[in-house]
Motif scaffolding. Sequence first.
Motif, short mmCIF file in Angstrom:
data_model
loop_
_atom_site.label_atom_id
_atom_site.label_comp_id
_atom_site.label_asym_id
_atom_site.label_seq_id
_atom_site.Cartn_x
_atom_site.Cartn_y
_atom_site.Cartn_z
N ALA A 1 46.85 51.02 42.00
CA ALA A 1 46.30 49.79 42.58
C ALA A 1 45.02 49.39 41.86
O ALA A 1 44.80 48.20 41.58
CB ALA A 1 46.04 49.99 44.07
N MET A 2 44.17 50.36 41.53
CA MET A 2 42.93 50.06 40.82
C MET A 2 43.23 49.52 39.41
O MET A 2 42.58 48.58 38.96
CB MET A 2 42.05 51.30 40.73
CG MET A 2 41.59 51.81 42.07
SD MET A 2 40.40 50.74 42.81
CE MET A 2 38.93 51.49 42.23
N LEU A 3 44.19 50.13 38.73
CA LEU A 3 44.54 49.66 37.38
C LEU A 3 45.15 48.26 37.42
O LEU A 3 44.83 47.42 36.56
CB LEU A 3 45.49 50.65 36.71
CG LEU A 3 44.87 51.97 36.26
CD1 LEU A 3 45.95 52.94 35.80
CD2 LEU A 3 43.85 51.73 35.16
N CYS A 4 46.00 47.98 38.39
CA CYS A 4 46.58 46.63 38.52
C CYS A 4 45.47 45.61 38.81
O CYS A 4 45.47 44.51 38.25
CB CYS A 4 47.62 46.60 39.63
SG CYS A 4 49.15 47.47 39.23
N SER A 5 44.53 45.97 39.66
CA SER A 5 43.40 45.09 39.96
C SER A 5 42.54 44.88 38.73
O SER A 5 42.07 43.76 38.46
CB SER A 5 42.55 45.67 41.09
OG SER A 5 43.30 45.81 42.26
N LEU A 6 42.36 45.94 37.95
CA LEU A 6 41.57 45.85 36.72
C LEU A 6 42.22 44.88 35.74
O LEU A 6 41.54 44.02 35.16
CB LEU A 6 41.44 47.24 36.10
CG LEU A 6 40.57 47.38 34.88
CD1 LEU A 6 39.11 47.16 35.24
CD2 LEU A 6 40.74 48.77 34.30
N VAL A 7 43.53 44.98 35.58
CA VAL A 7 44.25 44.07 34.68
C VAL A 7 44.16 42.64 35.19
O VAL A 7 43.88 41.70 34.43
CB VAL A 7 45.73 44.51 34.53
CG1 VAL A 7 46.56 43.44 33.84
CG2 VAL A 7 45.81 45.82 33.75
N GLY B 1 40.65 41.33 34.78
CA GLY B 1 40.39 41.18 33.35
C GLY B 1 41.02 39.91 32.81
O GLY B 1 40.40 39.17 32.04
N LEU B 2 42.26 39.64 33.21
CA LEU B 2 42.93 38.40 32.80
C LEU B 2 42.22 37.18 33.39
O LEU B 2 42.06 36.15 32.71
CB LEU B 2 44.40 38.40 33.23
CG LEU B 2 45.31 39.33 32.44
CD1 LEU B 2 46.69 39.41 33.11
CD2 LEU B 2 45.44 38.84 31.01
N TYR C 1 40.80 34.25 30.96
CA TYR C 1 41.20 32.85 31.09
C TYR C 1 40.07 32.00 31.69
O TYR C 1 39.99 30.80 31.42
CB TYR C 1 42.49 32.73 31.89
CG TYR C 1 43.68 33.16 31.08
CD1 TYR C 1 44.08 32.43 29.96
CD2 TYR C 1 44.40 34.30 31.40
CE1 TYR C 1 45.16 32.83 29.19
CE2 TYR C 1 45.48 34.71 30.64
CZ TYR C 1 45.85 33.97 29.55
OH TYR C 1 46.91 34.37 28.78
N GLY C 2 39.21 32.60 32.48
CA GLY C 2 38.05 31.88 32.99
C GLY C 2 37.10 31.51 31.87
O GLY C 2 36.51 30.42 31.88
N VAL C 3 36.91 32.42 30.89
CA VAL C 3 36.08 32.11 29.73
C VAL C 3 36.69 30.95 28.96
O VAL C 3 35.98 30.01 28.55
CB VAL C 3 35.92 33.35 28.81
CG1 VAL C 3 35.37 32.97 27.46
CG2 VAL C 3 35.03 34.38 29.48
N ILE D 1 33.53 42.38 38.77
CA ILE D 1 34.58 43.14 39.45
C ILE D 1 35.22 44.14 38.49
O ILE D 1 35.46 45.29 38.86
CB ILE D 1 35.63 42.20 40.06
CG1 ILE D 1 34.99 41.34 41.15
CG2 ILE D 1 36.82 42.97 40.61
CD1 ILE D 1 35.88 40.23 41.68
N VAL D 2 35.46 43.73 37.25
CA VAL D 2 36.03 44.64 36.25
C VAL D 2 35.09 45.84 36.05
O VAL D 2 35.54 47.00 36.02
CB VAL D 2 36.29 43.90 34.91
CG1 VAL D 2 36.53 44.88 33.78
CG2 VAL D 2 37.46 42.96 35.06
N LEU D 3 33.80 45.58 35.93
CA LEU D 3 32.84 46.68 35.75
C LEU D 3 32.81 47.59 36.98
O LEU D 3 32.72 48.82 36.85
CB LEU D 3 31.45 46.13 35.45
CG LEU D 3 31.32 45.42 34.11
CD1 LEU D 3 29.94 44.78 33.98
CD2 LEU D 3 31.59 46.37 32.96
N ARG D 4 32.90 47.01 38.16
CA ARG D 4 32.95 47.81 39.38
C ARG D 4 34.19 48.70 39.38
O ARG D 4 34.12 49.88 39.73
CB ARG D 4 33.00 46.91 40.61
CG ARG D 4 31.70 46.34 41.03
CD ARG D 4 30.90 47.37 41.76
NE ARG D 4 29.96 46.71 42.64
CZ ARG D 4 29.21 47.35 43.48
NH1 ARG D 4 29.30 48.64 43.59
NH2 ARG D 4 28.37 46.70 44.22
N LEU D 5 35.34 48.14 39.01
CA LEU D 5 36.58 48.91 39.00
C LEU D 5 36.55 50.02 37.97
O LEU D 5 37.00 51.14 38.23
CB LEU D 5 37.77 47.98 38.77
CG LEU D 5 38.12 47.06 39.92
CD1 LEU D 5 39.12 46.00 39.49
CD2 LEU D 5 38.67 47.86 41.09
#
Length: 160
Positions: free
Chosen positions: A97-103, A106-107, A111-113, A147-151
């Motif tokens: 679940a953490m890895l899926c959230s990280l991906v 991250g995406l 895409y936000g950038v 959020i990515v850094l937190r994960l």
Amino acid sequence: MSPPDKTAPGGKFSLGAIERFLMAASMGVLCLLTMANVLVRYFTDISFAFTEEISVALLVVMTLVGASHAFASNHHIAITFFVDRWPAIKPLAHRLAMLCSLVMFGLLAWYGVLMAWDDYSFEVTSPSLGVPQWWYTVWLPVLSMLIVLRLVALLLRRAK
């Protein structure tokens, strides 16, 4: 007084405390804008149309900061149907679940950038206020990276 944030040591200026302040400030400003719009509309039959633009931006900020805080304090939504029946898979399911959230975040950051850069390079302005749209869209990748850094920190901490 609320108990100290157990996930982020360092006293009252921890990342968790900053996140709680940002969530409360966003909600406070959102409530004030909405109340001002209601009062002005009631007494003058004129609407503050620009408040919707600011409200949407505040809701995005509040949601992403809240998601970051929920991950760090382990208060996010969890569907535990299978884990409750097979406790042996709990560590694997949690890491997955953490890895899926990280991906996903991250995406969202990537895409936000791209979206913020497009808004900046094409000089897109917001519909109501006419300010540069990237003022609003830049917060999506910034907070997604939080959020990515937190994960990543949580995954590294739990890997030990």
